[in-house]
Scaffold this motif. Sequence first.
Motif, short mmCIF file in Angstrom:
data_model
loop_
_atom_site.label_atom_id
_atom_site.label_comp_id
_atom_site.label_asym_id
_atom_site.label_seq_id
_atom_site.Cartn_x
_atom_site.Cartn_y
_atom_site.Cartn_z
N ARG A 152 0.85 -1.18 0.00
CA ARG A 152 0.00 0.00 0.00
C ARG A 152 0.89 1.24 0.00
NH1 ARG A 152 -2.34 -2.90 4.19
NH2 ARG A 152 -4.37 -3.83 3.75
N PRO A 153 0.60 2.29 -0.76
CA PRO A 153 -0.44 2.26 -1.80
C PRO A 153 0.07 1.52 -3.02
CG PRO A 153 0.66 4.38 -1.82
CD PRO A 153 1.25 3.61 -0.66
N TYR A 154 -0.85 0.90 -3.72
CA TYR A 154 -0.53 0.23 -4.97
C TYR A 154 -1.29 0.96 -6.08
CZ TYR A 154 -0.15 -3.42 -8.52
OH TYR A 154 0.11 -4.12 -9.68
N VAL A 155 -0.56 1.73 -6.89
CA VAL A 155 -1.19 2.56 -7.92
C VAL A 155 -1.49 1.71 -9.15
CG1 VAL A 155 -0.95 4.59 -9.38
CG2 VAL A 155 0.02 4.60 -7.06
N HIS A 156 -2.73 1.69 -9.57
CA HIS A 156 -3.10 0.92 -10.75
C HIS A 156 -4.29 1.58 -11.44
CE1 HIS A 156 -6.49 -1.46 -8.65
NE2 HIS A 156 -6.05 -0.58 -7.79
N ALA A 157 -4.46 1.27 -12.73
CA ALA A 157 -5.52 1.87 -13.54
C ALA A 157 -6.86 1.28 -13.16
CB ALA A 157 -5.25 1.66 -15.02
N VAL A 158 -7.82 2.17 -12.88
CA VAL A 158 -9.16 1.74 -12.48
C VAL A 158 -10.17 2.43 -13.38
CG1 VAL A 158 -10.84 1.71 -10.60
CG2 VAL A 158 -8.41 1.40 -10.10
N GLY A 159 -11.16 1.69 -13.84
CA GLY A 159 -12.21 2.25 -14.69
C GLY A 159 -13.26 2.99 -13.87
N CYS A 214 -20.58 9.77 -13.82
CA CYS A 214 -20.71 10.05 -12.39
C CYS A 214 -19.45 9.74 -11.61
CB CYS A 214 -21.89 9.28 -11.81
SG CYS A 214 -21.63 7.48 -11.79
N ASP A 215 -18.42 9.23 -12.28
CA ASP A 215 -17.11 8.94 -11.71
C ASP A 215 -17.12 7.77 -10.73
OD1 ASP A 215 -14.36 9.63 -11.89
OD2 ASP A 215 -14.44 10.50 -9.88
N THR A 216 -18.20 7.02 -10.68
CA THR A 216 -18.24 5.82 -9.84
C THR A 216 -17.30 4.76 -10.42
OG1 THR A 216 -20.53 6.25 -9.23
CG2 THR A 216 -19.75 3.99 -8.95
N VAL A 217 -16.62 4.02 -9.54
CA VAL A 217 -15.75 2.94 -10.00
C VAL A 217 -16.61 1.87 -10.66
CG1 VAL A 217 -14.18 1.09 -9.29
CG2 VAL A 217 -13.97 3.36 -8.27
N VAL A 218 -16.24 1.53 -11.88
CA VAL A 218 -17.01 0.55 -12.66
C VAL A 218 -16.77 -0.86 -12.12
CG1 VAL A 218 -17.16 -0.52 -14.94
CG2 VAL A 218 -17.06 1.97 -14.73
N GLU A 219 -17.82 -1.64 -12.11
CA GLU A 219 -17.73 -3.02 -11.64
C GLU A 219 -17.93 -3.98 -12.81
OE1 GLU A 219 -16.85 -5.84 -9.04
OE2 GLU A 219 -17.03 -3.75 -8.41
N PRO A 220 -16.93 -4.83 -13.14
CA PRO A 220 -17.19 -5.87 -14.13
C PRO A 220 -18.28 -6.80 -13.57
CG PRO A 220 -14.83 -5.63 -13.71
CD PRO A 220 -15.56 -4.86 -12.64
N ARG A 221 -19.27 -7.11 -14.39
CA ARG A 221 -20.43 -7.83 -13.86
C ARG A 221 -20.98 -8.78 -14.91
NH1 ARG A 221 -24.73 -7.54 -10.26
NH2 ARG A 221 -26.81 -7.82 -11.15
N LEU A 222 -21.27 -9.97 -14.49
CA LEU A 222 -21.92 -10.94 -15.38
C LEU A 222 -23.39 -10.57 -15.50
CD1 LEU A 222 -21.43 -13.62 -16.95
CD2 LEU A 222 -22.31 -14.81 -14.92
N SER A 223 -23.84 -10.40 -16.73
CA SER A 223 -25.19 -9.90 -16.91
C SER A 223 -25.77 -10.38 -18.23
CB SER A 223 -25.17 -8.35 -16.87
OG SER A 223 -26.45 -7.82 -17.06
N MET A 224 -27.07 -10.55 -18.27
CA MET A 224 -27.77 -10.90 -19.51
C MET A 224 -28.01 -9.62 -20.30
SD MET A 224 -29.06 -13.35 -21.33
CE MET A 224 -29.43 -14.75 -20.24
N GLN A 225 -27.42 -9.54 -21.49
CA GLN A 225 -27.48 -8.33 -22.29
C GLN A 225 -27.66 -8.69 -23.76
OE1 GLN A 225 -27.38 -5.29 -20.96
NE2 GLN A 225 -26.69 -5.77 -18.87
N TRP A 226 -27.94 -7.64 -24.56
CA TRP A 226 -28.04 -7.80 -26.01
C TRP A 226 -26.69 -7.45 -26.63
CZ3 TRP A 226 -31.93 -9.94 -28.72
CH2 TRP A 226 -33.15 -10.10 -28.07
#
Length: 883
Positions: free
Chosen positions: A349-356, A361-373
Motif C-alpha cells: 500500500r499504496p498500490y497505484v493501478h488503472a481503475v475504470g 458520475c465517476d463511480t468505480v465501474v464493476e465488471p459484472r456478469l449480466s444478460m445483455q443484447w
Amino acid sequence: MTETTSPQSQGSHAAAAALPPQYAPAEVEGKLYEHWVGAGYFEADAKSEKPAHTIVIPPPNVTSVLHIGHALDVTLQDSITRRKRMQGFEALWLPGTDHAGIATQNAVEKQLAKEGLSRHDLGREAFVKRTWEWKEEKGSAILNQIRKLGASVDWTRERFTFDAGLSRSVLTIFKRLYDDGLIYRAERIINWCPRCLTALSDAEVEHHDDDGELVSIRYGEGDDAIVVATTRAETMLGDTAVAVHPDDERYQHLIGTTVELPFTGRRIPIVADAHVDPSFGTGAVKVTPAHDPNDFEIGQRHGLENLVVMDERGVITVHGPFLGLDRFEARPAVVAALREEGRIVAEKRPYVHAVGHCSRCDTVVEPRLSMQWWVKVAPLAADAAAAVREGRVRIHPKELEPRYFQWVDNLRDWCISRQLWWGHRIPVWYGPNGEIVCVGPDEDAPGTEAEGWRQDSDVLDTWFSSGLWPFSTLGWPDETEDLRKFYPTSVLVTGYDILFFWVVRMMMFGLYAMKDRGPEGSIPFHTVSLHGLVRDQFGRKLSKSLGNGIDPLEWVEKYGADATRFTLARGANPGVDLATGEEWCQASRNFCNKVWNATRFALMNGATVAGLPAKEHLSTADRWILSRLTAVTAEVDALMEDYQHAKACDALYHFAWDEVFDWYVELAKSPLAAGGRAAESTRAVLGHVLDATLRLLHPYIPFVTEELWKTLTGGETIVTAAWPQADGALRDPAAEADILALQEAVTEVRRFRSDQGLNVGQRVPGRLSLQGSLQAHEVELRSLARLTEPAEGFAATATLQTALATVELDLSGTIDVAAERARLTKDQAAAAKEIAAANAKLGNEAFLAKAPEPVVEKIRTRLATAEADLSRIRQQLAALPQA
C-alpha cells in the motif's frame, strides 16, 4: 497615408470611409451570421446538378456546452465546407445532436432529486415525457453556441438521434441485424455502473490511476498451498479456480488438483491457462468468472461456474460475515479476516493501478456478469477493415491506419443494451409461453400486456444510433432525394480519440445497411480526416485540476470568432495534438486587424476590381505580387485538399502579412503618389490581389473577409463567390528574383539599423553599388531602407553586402558612439551571465534527473537565445566606428 481623388478611386474611397477605422468583431459577426442564414446561403439543394460534397457534424450530446474540442471540429469542418461551396459543389454540412442516454437521464434525475423525487416516483412514461421537456428547453444550447463560430451548417436539415425519422432507422437496422443472426442475447461480463445501474460501453469508461492495495493471499495448507495476488480481495468470495501458466515449473505438481477457498469451505480446481503471466506477482491468479472479463474467458475455456457475489449496487450477496456490505466496505473486512487467519502473505500500500470509472458520475465501474443484447461484429468488422485496405475509404493521415486496423481486426462482440429509460427501447417482445419476437418499425406488437406479452425494458447504447448518423440523417431507410444526392458523405472530420468508438461503428453499419449500393456506394464516407486533441501552450492535457481549461466562447467574446478559428486551424496538423494558448488568439486577432487595416488602406487609395491591366503596364512589383499570388493559390489549394489546415493557414498568414501588406503595399505607395497610368495599374493589381486573398482566407476567417470583400467588390456575398484559381500565365520567375534581391538588400539594411538602435523613421546617408536587375530599383531600396543620397563629406563607417548590392553607410553624427558602446557592453555582460547560469543548470546531473522536461527545455531555449544575443552584440560592437 496617400489619398487620391481620381474618378476611378472615388467610389472605393467612399466605401473605405464607410468602414470603421478599427475592426470590431462584436459589431459585425452576429448580424452577418443571421443574414447568411436568412438568405439561405447554407442550404443545400438535393435537386442540384452540381457535384455533391457532404459532411455530417459529429453530433454533440444535447447535454453539452461548447468546449475547445468542439470549436476545433467546427472550424475545420466549416473551412472545408466553405471552400467546397465556393468551388461550385452542392455543399451540405448537416447539423444535429445526440440524445446521450446516460448523460441526459442523469441530468434529469438530478433535476428531480432537487424536487425530492426519483424517476421511479414518476414511472417510465412520465419520466420520458419529462426528459423530452428538458431536451426542448435546454438541449439546443450547444447548437446555438456553434452559430457564434460562424458554422455554415444547413439548419433546415437539423437532426436529433431520437427524433421520429432517426428512431425509425434504428428500429429498421435492429430488425435486419436480428433477422440475420447478427444481434443476440447472452450472459456475458460487461462494464457496470453501480450508481447509474446500467451497462456501459468502453467509450463511457474512463481509466485513471488510483491508489489501491495489492495483497497476496495463501489458499490451502502445507505443500498443497498456493499464493495469489489481488487488488480486489472481496471478489475472492466468487472464485471458482486458481490459474497458473502451463509451462510454469513452480506449479506443475498442483495443476489438476484442488485447493480450499478460505471462508467458504469450497474446494476449487487449479487449472493451467496460457493467459496467466508467470512474472506477475506469484504467477498464480485467482479466477472469478462472474466479476472479471479475463477470468470469464478462462472460465469459458475450463468450464468453470460463474458465481455472482454482488448485486447491481455492488453489495455482497454471499451468506456469511460479509453479507450486505458494500464492495468497498467488504474489501478491508475480507483482508482483516484473512489476516486474522494468517493467510495474508504480503501487502503493498499504496498500490497505484488503472481503475475504470463511469464517465458520467465517476463511480468505480464493476465488471459484472449480466444478460445483455450483443452485436456479432466479426462479419461487420471484416467489411469495415476491407473498405480501408482496398482504398475505398481513406484514413488521413495514413500514419493512423494501423491504429484503425488494431481496433477493427480485434473487435469483440458489442454490448448494445442499457438499463435506462431514456433511449431507443429494444424492439423485442417476450410472450407468455417463452416466445421472443423482434418487431420492425412498421409492425405491431405481437400482443398486449393483458395477454402476457411484455417489451424488453432496456434501451440501446447511444453509439448504436449515432453509428447510423451518415445515412439515417438523410432519410434512410427510405430512398429519399437527400440520400441519393448526398450519400456516401465526402469526409468525416473528428478527433483520433473516437476512431474506434464512433468511426468503426459507422463503417460497420454503413456498409451493412447500404450494401445494395455496391462496394463504392455503401461506404459512409470517402475520407476520415483525423485531428488531434487541443492542449495548453505547454503541451499538457486540458483539465480542471490543472486549471488550464480553455473556453472558446470567452475567446470569441474577447477576440472574435475569426481569431478563435484561425488560432485553432493554424495549429491543426493532421492526427497531431495541438498546443495553444490565449497569446496565440491575441496574435490571430492582430492578424485580422492587419487584414482590415490593409484593405481599408487599399480602398482609401482607390483599389479596384475592374480587371488587370495589360502586362506591359505592370511594374516589377506588380508582376511579382501576381506571381506570388498564383503560387500561393496553388499551394493553399493543394494543402486544403489534403486537410493540411495548419500549413494552409501558415502559407496564407505569411503571404498576406509579409508579402502583400508589408512589401507590396509599401512598394505601391510611390506609384500611388505619382498618379497617372502607374497609379491606375497599381490600384487594379492591389484590388485584384486583395480580392483573391480575402477569398482564400474566407474559409478560416469568414466574418472579416465577408465585410471587407463586399466593400471592396460590391458583390452580394463572399460565401458563394468563386474560389480563386491559380493562373499559370501570371507566374513570373524573373520578377520574383528581382524583388527577392530588393528584399534581401532592404532587410540587411533594416537589420543593421535595428542592431544600431536607430529609430525606424530616421534617415541615414548611404552610397549604393547595385548590380544586375537591382539597378532599376534604387529608388525603392532607398525609400524602404530610409537611405538618403550621400552628401559632401560622406565617410562610410559601415559596409553591408548582399548578392546584388553593396551598401555603405555613414553613421557619424547619427548615434552617440560612446553611449552605444557602453550600452552594448552592458548587454554583452548580461548575455554572458545568462549563458553561464544556463550551462551550470544543464551541466548538473542531479538537476536534470529531477526537473520536469518542460523546465529543462525552457532552460535550453534560454541558452540558445542568450548565445544568439551574444553573437549579435559582438557583431554590433565590431561594426561601431572607432573613437
